[in-house]
Scaffold this motif. Structure first.
Motif, PDB file in Angstrom:
ATOM      1  N   UNK A  84       0.766  -1.173   0.139  1.00 16.78           N
ATOM      2  CA  UNK A  84      -0.022   0.020  -0.039  1.00 16.78           C
ATOM      3  C   UNK A  84       0.917   1.294   0.095  1.00 16.78           C
ATOM      4  N   UNK A  85       2.189   1.140   0.076  1.00 22.94           N
ATOM      5  CA  UNK A  85       3.168   2.182  -0.124  1.00 22.94           C
ATOM      6  C   UNK A  85       3.170   3.131  -1.265  1.00 22.94           C
ATOM      7  N   UNK A  86       2.768   4.491  -1.131  1.00 16.24           N
ATOM      8  CA  UNK A  86       2.933   5.221  -2.446  1.00 16.24           C
ATOM      9  C   UNK A  86       4.348   5.126  -2.731  1.00 16.24           C
ATOM     10  N   UNK A  87       4.630   5.927  -4.115  1.00 19.88           N
ATOM     11  CA  UNK A  87       5.900   6.166  -4.361  1.00 19.88           C
ATOM     12  C   UNK A  87       6.476   7.338  -3.571  1.00 19.88           C
ATOM     13  N   UNK A  88       7.590   6.985  -2.727  1.00 16.31           N
ATOM     14  CA  UNK A  88       7.823   8.198  -1.712  1.00 16.31           C
ATOM     15  C   UNK A  88       9.134   9.064  -2.504  1.00 16.31           C
ATOM     16  N   UNK A  89       9.158  10.285  -1.818  1.00 16.68           N
ATOM     17  CA  UNK A  89       9.927  11.280  -2.484  1.00 16.68           C
ATOM     18  C   UNK A  89      11.537  10.848  -2.163  1.00 16.68           C
ATOM     19  N   UNK A  90      12.336  11.376  -2.923  1.00 16.76           N
ATOM     20  CA  UNK A  90      13.891  11.206  -2.486  1.00 16.76           C
ATOM     21  C   UNK A  90      14.291  11.778  -1.162  1.00 16.76           C
TER      22      UNK A  90
END
Length: 430
Positions: A162-168
């Protein structure tokens, strides 16, 4: 924990006796709905606390009964006697935690997350950076195909999905933002949060863009730290107090008129620093002054006379209340008002919108099965709205409802969005 521990909880007799055992809390208690036993109710747990206070022993059964409580505090709203159940529960957990001998693995995990990660924003950005590498390097695809995620403890595989694509890692909120057109609005400090900034960084960006478009000068203090909610719920109240003091000092130094956050649970903790530090002669008055300046993003946007221009979104939307935003902060009408201010929105009120989704901080990790039962019941109500977007106002709810969409087979059909992201999208700030 050992099978039996003898101790007094230190809760005042008046607080314990305020509960009239009337049962109004039963109909709103999430755990009682899935575990129909007296010990799974607020009044049952208070009775257990009183038994311990009167000289009884804290047994494993009593500890488990208290641990199974989500801490949603819906019972406080339903209670005709004004019982401060949340405060009593945290005090009981504090005393029990101090007497508990945790196993080495549990002790190590608590030390790592509560003391070494959550209080330090830069360390949490390293966590975000690690997740980003995992997602972008191909490791995620390999892990998912191999099935190794099923072997992770605490059902972490469910959350990974369920994790979104996270920021760097390098992504960081600006220290100061001035509105494009000069206004007479007060400067606000933005509270970015630890989990929010790690997993849902883009929601923080959306929040700051909304505040900027609404004409607020914004500062993001470097010296802010975790709100302490997870620590207090885990019985580490002394640690929560230390974090509270750092955040009070942070706001005082910032010179801002308000501290704005976008996290229902964190905001509730921030707004109760006066209770947390009530017995501290040095910090009590400073905590009261701090609490008066804490605002949820829904509050501050609903109170101003003008929002940025919102463009039509022809979509069916429902709203899932954050327990702590509703039951502690009493913010219920504002998010609905903001959602319905978007042209073209077809808003549908969900049955049971104010009932807990089962997230409750770390509850969905340590009591996964119970959490999923509560979530599945919530998803029946979501499906009945036929909404295309479920709007939330808390990162825990956002993750939990994303899991719910997956469990219900609604991926690609239903989006889960934080209200700041919805408004930013409608204002074309994203």
């Amino acid at each position: 924990m050992s099978q039996q521990v003898s101790l007094a909880l230190g809760i005042s007799e008046d607080d314990l006796l305020n509960c009239m055992q009337c049962g109004f809390c039963l109909s709103v208690c999430p755990t009682y709905k899935i575990i129909p036993k007296e010990t799974a109710t607020p009044r049952g747990r208070i009775a257990l606390m009183k038994a311990v206070q009167d000289g009884g022993l804290v047994t494993k059964d009593i500890t488990e009964s208290l641990d199974l409580c989500l801490g949603c505090r819906a019972c406080e709203v339903a209670c005709p006697s004004g019982v401060q159940y949340g405060t009593m529960l945290e005090h009981a957990k504090e005393v029990i935690t101090k007497k508990t001998k945790f196993s080495p693995p549990v002790k190590a995990v608590r030390w790592l997350f509560l003391k070494q990660l959550l209080p330090y924003p830069k360390r949490m950005r390293w966590i975000r950076g690690g997740i980003r590498v995992y997602q972008k390097s191909g490791l995620q695809k390999i892990a998912r195909k191999s099935g190794i995620l099923k072997l992770l403890p605490w059902n972490m595989g469910t959350f990974e999905a369920a994790l979104p694509e996270v920021a760097p890692f390098r992504a960081k909120l600006p220290k100061r933002v001035e509105p494009k057109e000069k206004t007479n609005k007060p400067t606000v400090a933005f509270f970015s949060g630890c989990i929010q900034d790690t997993v849902f960084y883009e929601t923080n960006v959306s929040t700051m863009k909304l505040l900027e478009a609404a004409g607020f000068p914004i500062v993001t203090p470097d010296n802010q730290t975790c709100c302490g909610a997870v620590h207090a719920h885990a019985g580490e109240v002394d640690l929560a107090k230390d974090l509270a003091k750092k955040n009070i000092e942070m706001l005082e130094r910032s010179g801002a008129s308000y501290l704005v956050n976008n996290q229902g649970g964190c905001g509730a903790m921030l707004k109760e620093y006066d209770k947390l530090l009530a017995d501290d002669p040095v910090w009590a008055e400073r905590a009261k002054a701090f609490v008066k300046k804490v605002k949820d993003i829904n509050e501050i946007l609903a109170e101003i006379d003008e929002l940025p221009k919102l463009y039509p979104m022809n979509v069916r939307v429902t709203y899932q209340d954050s327990c702590h935003l509703t039951n502690v902060q009493k913010v219920t009408l504002q998010p609905r008002k903001l959602i319905q201010s978007i042209p073209g929105i077809e808003y549908v009120e969900m049955v049971g919108a104010g009932t807990c989704c089962g997230s409750a901080g770390t509850y969905n990790l340590v009591h996964h099965d119970e959490s999923m039962q509560i979530l599945d019941a919530k998803m029946v109500n979501v499906i009945n709205t036929q909404a295309e977007i479920v709007v939330v106002a808390n990162p825990g709810c956002l993750m939990q409802m994303r899991i719910g969409v997956q469990r219900a087979g609604l991926e690609g059909k239903v989006r889960v969005m934080h209200i700041a992201d919805l408004l930013a999208e409608a204002a074309r700030l994203k």
